[in-house]
Design an enzyme around this catalytic site. Sequence first.
Site, PDB file in Angstrom:
ATOM      1  N   SER A 190      29.953 -63.111 -15.385  1.00  0.00           N
ATOM      2  CA  SER A 190      29.954 -62.842 -16.908  1.00  0.00           C
ATOM      3  C   SER A 190      31.311 -63.636 -17.517  1.00  0.00           C
ATOM      4  O   SER A 190      31.090 -64.187 -18.691  1.00  0.00           O
ATOM      5  CB  SER A 190      30.221 -61.459 -17.014  1.00  0.00           C
ATOM      6  OG  SER A 190      31.178 -60.911 -16.220  1.00  0.00           O
ATOM      7  N   HIS A 218      23.864 -60.896 -17.228  1.00  0.00           N
ATOM      8  CA  HIS A 218      23.799 -61.835 -17.809  1.00  0.00           C
ATOM      9  C   HIS A 218      22.743 -63.065 -17.510  1.00  0.00           C
ATOM     10  O   HIS A 218      23.142 -64.161 -17.940  1.00  0.00           O
ATOM     11  CB  HIS A 218      25.262 -62.662 -17.794  1.00  0.00           C
ATOM     12  CG  HIS A 218      26.331 -61.902 -18.476  1.00  0.00           C
ATOM     13  ND1 HIS A 218      26.538 -61.937 -19.779  1.00  0.00           N
ATOM     14  CD2 HIS A 218      27.106 -60.889 -18.216  1.00  0.00           C
ATOM     15  CE1 HIS A 218      27.408 -61.280 -20.099  1.00  0.00           C
ATOM     16  NE2 HIS A 218      27.925 -60.451 -19.049  1.00  0.00           N
ATOM     17  N   LYS A 249      21.913 -56.592 -23.273  1.00  0.00           N
ATOM     18  CA  LYS A 249      22.362 -57.763 -23.814  1.00  0.00           C
ATOM     19  C   LYS A 249      20.978 -58.668 -24.411  1.00  0.00           C
ATOM     20  O   LYS A 249      20.816 -58.495 -25.567  1.00  0.00           O
ATOM     21  CB  LYS A 249      22.971 -58.383 -22.525  1.00  0.00           C
ATOM     22  CG  LYS A 249      24.654 -57.778 -21.972  1.00  0.00           C
ATOM     23  CD  LYS A 249      25.082 -58.356 -21.112  1.00  0.00           C
ATOM     24  CE  LYS A 249      26.466 -57.909 -21.032  1.00  0.00           C
ATOM     25  NZ  LYS A 249      26.842 -56.934 -19.903  1.00  0.00           N
TER      26      LYS A 249
HETATM   27  C1  LIG Z   1      27.569 -55.962 -19.233  1.00  0.00           C
HETATM   28  C2  LIG Z   1      27.643 -55.808 -17.998  1.00  0.00           C
HETATM   29  C3  LIG Z   1      26.958 -54.400 -17.339  1.00  0.00           C
HETATM   30  C4  LIG Z   1      27.149 -53.197 -18.024  1.00  0.00           C
HETATM   31  O1  LIG Z   1      26.067 -53.192 -18.674  1.00  0.00           O
HETATM   32  P1  LIG Z   1      25.757 -51.691 -19.658  1.00  0.00           P
HETATM   33  O2  LIG Z   1      24.390 -51.823 -19.710  1.00  0.00           O
HETATM   34  O3  LIG Z   1      26.359 -52.163 -20.918  1.00  0.00           O
HETATM   35  O4  LIG Z   1      26.599 -50.601 -19.212  1.00  0.00           O
HETATM   36  C5  LIG Z   1      27.126 -54.569 -15.976  1.00  0.00           C
HETATM   37  N1  LIG Z   1      27.177 -55.524 -15.202  1.00  0.00           N
HETATM   38  C6  LIG Z   1      27.347 -56.824 -15.686  1.00  0.00           C
HETATM   39  C7  LIG Z   1      27.307 -57.862 -14.721  1.00  0.00           C
HETATM   40  C8  LIG Z   1      27.431 -56.968 -17.164  1.00  0.00           C
HETATM   41  O5  LIG Z   1      27.840 -58.072 -17.593  1.00  0.00           O
END
Ligand SMILES: *Cc1c(COP(=O)(O)O)cnc(C)c1O
Length: 415
Positions: A190, A218, A249
Site C-alpha cells: 500500500s 490494493h 477501496k
Molecule cells: C486498507 C487496507 C486494509 C483495511 O481495509 P478496511 O476494509 O478498510 O478495514 C487491510 N489491508 C490492506 C493491505 C489495506 O490496504
Amino acid sequence: MAYSDKVRALYQDQLKAIQDAGIFKMERYIHSPQAADIDVEFPAGSSLKKVINMCANNYLGLSSHPDVVKAAHEGLDSRGYGMSSVRFICGTQDIHRELEDRLTKFLGTEATILFPSCMDANAGVFEAVLTKDDVMISDRLVHASLIDGIRLCSAMHDTFKHSDMAHLESKLQLHADKRLKLVITDGVFSMDGDTAKLDEMVALCEKYEALLLVDDSHSSGFIGKTGRGTHEKCGVMGKIDLITTTFGKALGGASGGCVSGRKELVEMCRQRARPYLFSNTIAPVVVAGVLKVLDILSLTTERRDKLEKNAAYWRKGLTEAGFVLREGDTPIVPVMLFNAKLSQDFSRALYDEGVYAIGFFFPVVPQGQARIRTQISAAHEIHHLDKALEAFTKVGGKFNILGKTKQEIIDMYGM
Ligand SMILES: *Cc1c(COP(=O)(O)O)cnc(C)c1O
C-alpha cells in the site's frame, strides 16, 4: 484516579509535542461525494474550495457511480437499513450468501466469508486457522492490520526481508519442524505500490509445503488482465490458499471485507474468527452496492484499462518533472520527500494550488521515508492529471527539489 488536571496535562503535553514536530494530523472536511473533483473545507471554518483528489483509494471511480448508488437504494428498500445482529444469530440474508458466492467466482477461489472490514478479516483469520504448533512468516512491510492479526494469534511469528525470496526460503527451511507454515504478504504494497512476487512465492510454498495468504486490498478489481488481483497478474490464480481483501477501496469504497480461499479454511473462520462472530453483519445497503460493482466489473475491463493508462501517464509526467518516485507499475505513485515536516508543508502548498494529496510519515511509513502518496483513479480525466502535474511542478520548484537526488533532498531538509 479521576481524569485529574495532572492526567489531562500529560495528554496535552503529548499532543503539543506532536504539533511542535509539525506532524499533527488535521482532517479536511469534504462536502461532496467522493470523486476526482471534491469540495473541501480546510482549515475548519474556511469557505469551500474545489480541488482535485489525488489520494483516494477510489481506483475504479465507482465510489459514487450512479448505478452503484441506485443498486444501494434498491437494497435499502428491499432489505432494510440494518440487521441488528451478527451473522450466526440472525444477521445473514440471502444477499450476504449471494455476495460470498459471487466473490468466490470473481477471485477464482473455493469459498468466501464476509467480514465487517478487511481489518477485521485480518484480525480474525490467523487465530481461526492456526495453533501454537504453527508458524507465520510475513514480509516485513505488510499492512498494519495483518500485523495486528498476527499479534492476536498464538502461532509463532517470523519475518522475511521485503520481497526477498532467498530470505523467505531460508525461513521456510528454518521452520521445517512446524505443523503448518503460513506465508503472509500484501499483493500490492500500500505505501510503495510494488507487487509481491506471487509466482515465486507459490513455487516456494509448494516446495516447502507451506500455505500462502495474500492481502489484495490494493489490487482487487483492477490488478491483472481482468482485475481479479495480484494472483491474476502473476499467473497463479487458484493457487493462493487465503486471500483477504476490502470493499472499501476499488470495489465501491463503502466498507466491508472478506477472506476467500480453501473451503475448509473459510469454514474455520465461520466457526472461530472473533470479528466475524462478535461484530455486526455488513449492512444490506453495502452488500447490494458491492454486488452491483461485481456486475459492472464482469461486463467490461474498460475502467481498469483506463486506470492503467492514467497511472502510466501520471508516473511519466512526474518523472519528467524531476521528482524522486518509488518504482512500480500500479496506480500507487509515491513522491518521495523523506522528511516528515516537508511532506506536511508540501501537501499544504499543493492544496493552495488546488490539489488534495496527503503527506505520509512515520509510523505509517518507516522513519526517514516521508512521502506524498498519490493514487490514480479511473475517475481522473487527462485534464485532471495535467492540472495536478502543473501544481506538483510548481510546488516542487518552490521547495527546490526538482531534479534533485534522494541525498540532495535529505541534505536540504534532513530525514
Ligand atoms: C486498507 C487496507 C486494509 C483495511 O481495509 P478496511 O476494509 O478498510 O478495514 C487491510 N489491508 C490492506 C493491505 C489495506 O490496504
